[in-house]
Design an enzyme around this catalytic site. Sequence first.
Site, PDB file in Angstrom:
ATOM      1  N   GLU A 123       0.231  42.774   8.765  1.00  0.00           N
ATOM      2  CA  GLU A 123       0.608  44.126   8.355  1.00  0.00           C
ATOM      3  C   GLU A 123      -0.468  45.160   8.659  1.00  0.00           C
ATOM      4  O   GLU A 123      -0.181  46.313   8.938  1.00  0.00           O
ATOM      5  CB  GLU A 123       0.917  44.132   6.847  1.00  0.00           C
ATOM      6  CG  GLU A 123       1.363  45.484   6.295  1.00  0.00           C
ATOM      7  CD  GLU A 123       2.689  45.943   6.880  1.00  0.00           C
ATOM      8  OE1 GLU A 123       2.964  47.151   6.822  1.00  0.00           O
ATOM      9  OE2 GLU A 123       3.460  45.089   7.375  1.00  0.00           O
ATOM     10  N   ARG A 161     -13.281  48.308  35.352  1.00  0.00           N
ATOM     11  CA  ARG A 161     -13.077  48.698  36.750  1.00  0.00           C
ATOM     12  C   ARG A 161     -13.864  49.955  37.121  1.00  0.00           C
ATOM     13  O   ARG A 161     -14.032  50.240  38.314  1.00  0.00           O
ATOM     14  CB  ARG A 161     -11.589  48.892  37.037  1.00  0.00           C
ATOM     15  CG  ARG A 161     -10.953  50.095  36.355  1.00  0.00           C
ATOM     16  CD  ARG A 161      -9.449  50.117  36.540  1.00  0.00           C
ATOM     17  NE  ARG A 161      -9.069  50.169  37.932  1.00  0.00           N
ATOM     18  CZ  ARG A 161      -9.018  51.272  38.659  1.00  0.00           C
ATOM     19  NH1 ARG A 161      -9.361  52.434  38.106  1.00  0.00           N
ATOM     20  NH2 ARG A 161      -8.656  51.251  39.916  1.00  0.00           N
ATOM     21  N   ASP A 176      -8.165  57.948  41.378  1.00  0.00           N
ATOM     22  CA  ASP A 176      -7.096  57.435  40.519  1.00  0.00           C
ATOM     23  C   ASP A 176      -6.353  58.563  39.819  1.00  0.00           C
ATOM     24  O   ASP A 176      -6.887  59.652  39.609  1.00  0.00           O
ATOM     25  CB  ASP A 176      -7.673  56.533  39.419  1.00  0.00           C
ATOM     26  CG  ASP A 176      -8.027  55.158  39.943  1.00  0.00           C
ATOM     27  OD1 ASP A 176      -7.457  54.760  40.959  1.00  0.00           O
ATOM     28  OD2 ASP A 176      -8.881  54.504  39.321  1.00  0.00           O
TER      29      ASP A 176
END
Length: 259
Positions: A123, A161, A176
């Site tokens: 939870e 990366r 990117d």
Amino acid sequence: MRVDVLTLFPEMFTGVFGSSILGKAGEKGIVSLNTVNFRDFANNKHNTVDDTPYGGGGGMVLKAEPIFGAVEHLMEQREQAGLGEAKKPRIILMCPQGKPFSQEIARELSEESHLIFICGHYEGYDERIREYLVTDELSVGDYVLTGGELPAMVVVDAVVRLLPGVLGNEQSAVTDSFSDGLLEYPHYTRPAEFRGWKVPDELLSGHHAEIDKWRRRQSLERTLTRRPELLENASLAPEERKWLERVKAERENPENPPS
């Protein structure tokens, strides 16, 4: 960089941390990727890491003791390695309530030397973990998963990366999507024509200035189409904003475009 992941399911990370870009980064010694089963730090004979919530309600809550114990164990390792005076690690809680993860945060985290991720289940967490242990809370989206392992993998991949030497071509990370606040431009490769679909002439011209101009405008137009909200905070030249206004006007009134 050192990355430690506190999890009840360390086997989930075996393939991810040992394969592809992450695996190669580890082999090169650029990053050390480790998992810690915090069940090993439970303070009872049954190794229980969860309990019912005070006040009632459904589900189980992760106890504070195992999480604190696992982190303190890592801190002791730092002391033994002579890193006690070094910059403290960022301790990151993966949870739906956290700050939305972004490329900007990935870049920020990539400048750290030690990251500790906490993957929850059940939870939720005992609130004292949030208050007195973690430095950051991150979310990978407005939805709920069965645990924090998959989100931790996403964040680790995005961060690692960006480390120098990880990608074969350092320019890849620079261009990117989201690296400059915009979506990335389209890519093409051989053949120049496939099933009647041709590569744009600009990319075949060999004229680098024209190629750069085409890519920039494609990036702007793609962002306008798919994620227009990103343009609000993007760093754009006045002529680029003017060009975008013209594109929007043409779309809104294609039969009577602006002159």
